[in-house]
Design an enzyme around this catalytic site. Structure first.
Site, short mmCIF file in Angstrom:
data_model
loop_
_atom_site.label_atom_id
_atom_site.label_comp_id
_atom_site.label_asym_id
_atom_site.label_seq_id
_atom_site.Cartn_x
_atom_site.Cartn_y
_atom_site.Cartn_z
N HIS A 55 -7.76 -4.07 10.13
CA HIS A 55 -7.44 -3.85 8.71
C HIS A 55 -6.23 -4.67 8.29
CE1 HIS A 55 -4.81 -0.22 9.97
NE2 HIS A 55 -3.97 -1.05 9.40
N ASP B 108 0.84 -1.20 0.00
CA ASP B 108 0.00 0.00 0.00
C ASP B 108 0.87 1.25 0.00
OD1 ASP B 108 0.92 -0.45 2.60
OD2 ASP B 108 -1.07 -0.84 3.42
N ASN C 35 -7.86 -2.11 14.22
CA ASN C 35 -9.28 -2.27 13.90
C ASN C 35 -9.52 -3.45 12.96
OD1 ASN C 35 -8.26 -1.36 11.50
ND2 ASN C 35 -9.58 0.43 11.32
N GLU D 207 -9.81 -1.33 5.02
CA GLU D 207 -10.37 -0.91 6.31
C GLU D 207 -11.75 -1.55 6.52
OE1 GLU D 207 -8.83 0.77 8.51
OE2 GLU D 207 -7.88 2.57 7.77
C1 F6R Z 1 1.42 -1.13 6.23
C2 F6R Z 1 0.13 -1.82 6.29
C3 F6R Z 1 -0.70 -1.79 7.53
C4 F6R Z 1 0.11 -2.11 8.80
C5 F6R Z 1 -0.79 -2.06 10.04
C6 F6R Z 1 0.00 -2.32 11.30
O1 F6R Z 1 2.01 -1.25 4.96
O2 F6R Z 1 -0.29 -2.39 5.33
O3 F6R Z 1 -1.76 -2.71 7.39
O4 F6R Z 1 0.67 -3.39 8.67
O5 F6R Z 1 -1.39 -0.81 10.13
O6 F6R Z 1 0.93 -1.29 11.50
P1 F6R Z 1 2.02 -1.35 12.65
O7 F6R Z 1 3.01 -2.39 12.27
O8 F6R Z 1 2.65 0.03 12.66
O9 F6R Z 1 1.30 -1.67 13.92
#
Ligand code: F6R
Length: 251
Positions: free
Chosen positions: A136, A65, A134, A141
């Protein structure tokens, strides 16, 4: 779903970096999709340290992403993040880096371009991802529908709040991103999800204790994936720790 329970975040970094190296050694032309975020940083550091004799010259890297609207040089553009934390230190040539652009003048075209590249490479051999508080995955999301392929996603307020720790202020966190969709996630031959810390405990408990699949809890979709490995530290297991240790591998 296979579970691996690690002692702590640095232990998880050992496990994840070993899994990536195993993938590359077993298939030197692997197509690998990787995330940003706080969770993978120690794993990327260990991967770089352990990779002196690993040949990455035929591996193709994609990102999951990317924010829309940040200059590519911005510290938090995902392209910049991945180059700095993993791709450049590993010596991955530009021709092997298939990264979404945060400054594309036409994000819809950027989505189509990404889908065409994924198709050209025949999909992902390995997809690595963190888990949002949440539920995702990538920037898919909680919503009333699933997106199949690369798409423009509205970033939820809770995710913007969670990611604000990487920016100077909440106002700077973009409202939209480009994200891979569920078709490409489900088609990844091996999906490795990782979570650390007590902030993730409630989402992991929900994933482990419920059995429904719903778009308001996107990670539940992974119950349909035939080859998922969930790598957790003990803090992220929360109250499910006994179930996870009994059904999984505790390292
Ligand atoms: C990032 C991504 C997100 C993160 C998720 C967890 O490229 O795709 O889904 O993996 O938000 O983020 P952290 O590791 O910062 O808790």
């Amino acid at each position: 779903m296979k579970f691996i329970v690690c002692e702590n975040h640095s232990h998880l970094a050992e496990v994840i970096s070993d899994l990536i190296i195993q993938q590359v050694m077993s298939k030197p032309d692997s197509v690998i999709c990787i995330p940003t975020g706080g969770t993978p940083i120690p794993a990327y550091q260990r991967l770089i340290e352990k990779s002196k004799n690993i040949d990455y010259s035929r591996v193709s890297f994609f990102n999951l992403d990317e924010y829309i609207g940040l200059p590519p040089t911005h510290e938090q553009s995902y392209q910049n993040f991945l180059k700095k934390h993993v791709l450049d230190p590993l010596g991955i040539a530009l021709s092997q880096q298939h990264l979404l652009r945060s400054d594309s003048p036409d994000p819809i075209l950027e989505c189509l371009r990404n889908d065409a590249e994924i198709d050209y490479f025949g999909g992902f051999d390995l997809m690595l991802d963190g888990i949002g508080e949440n539920g995702h995955i990538a920037f898919n999301e909680p919503s009333d529908h699933f997106e199949a392929r690369t798409h423009i996603a509205d970033i939820s307020t809770s995710t913007r709040l969670a990611n604000a720790r990487f920016f100077d202020s909440l106002d700077e966190v973009p409202h939209q991103a480009i994200s891979v969709g569920f078709e490409d996630i489900i088609k990844a031959k091996h999906l490795i999800l990782m979570a650390t810390g007590s902030r993730k405990a409630s989402v992991i408990e929900r994933l482990v204790t419920e059995s429904t699949i719903s778009c308001d809890f996107p990670i539940s979709f992974l119950r349909m994936h035939p080859n998922v490995t969930l790598v957790l530290d003990k803090a992220a297991c929360g109250r499910s720790i006994d179930v996870l240790i009994n059904t999984g591998q505790s390292l």
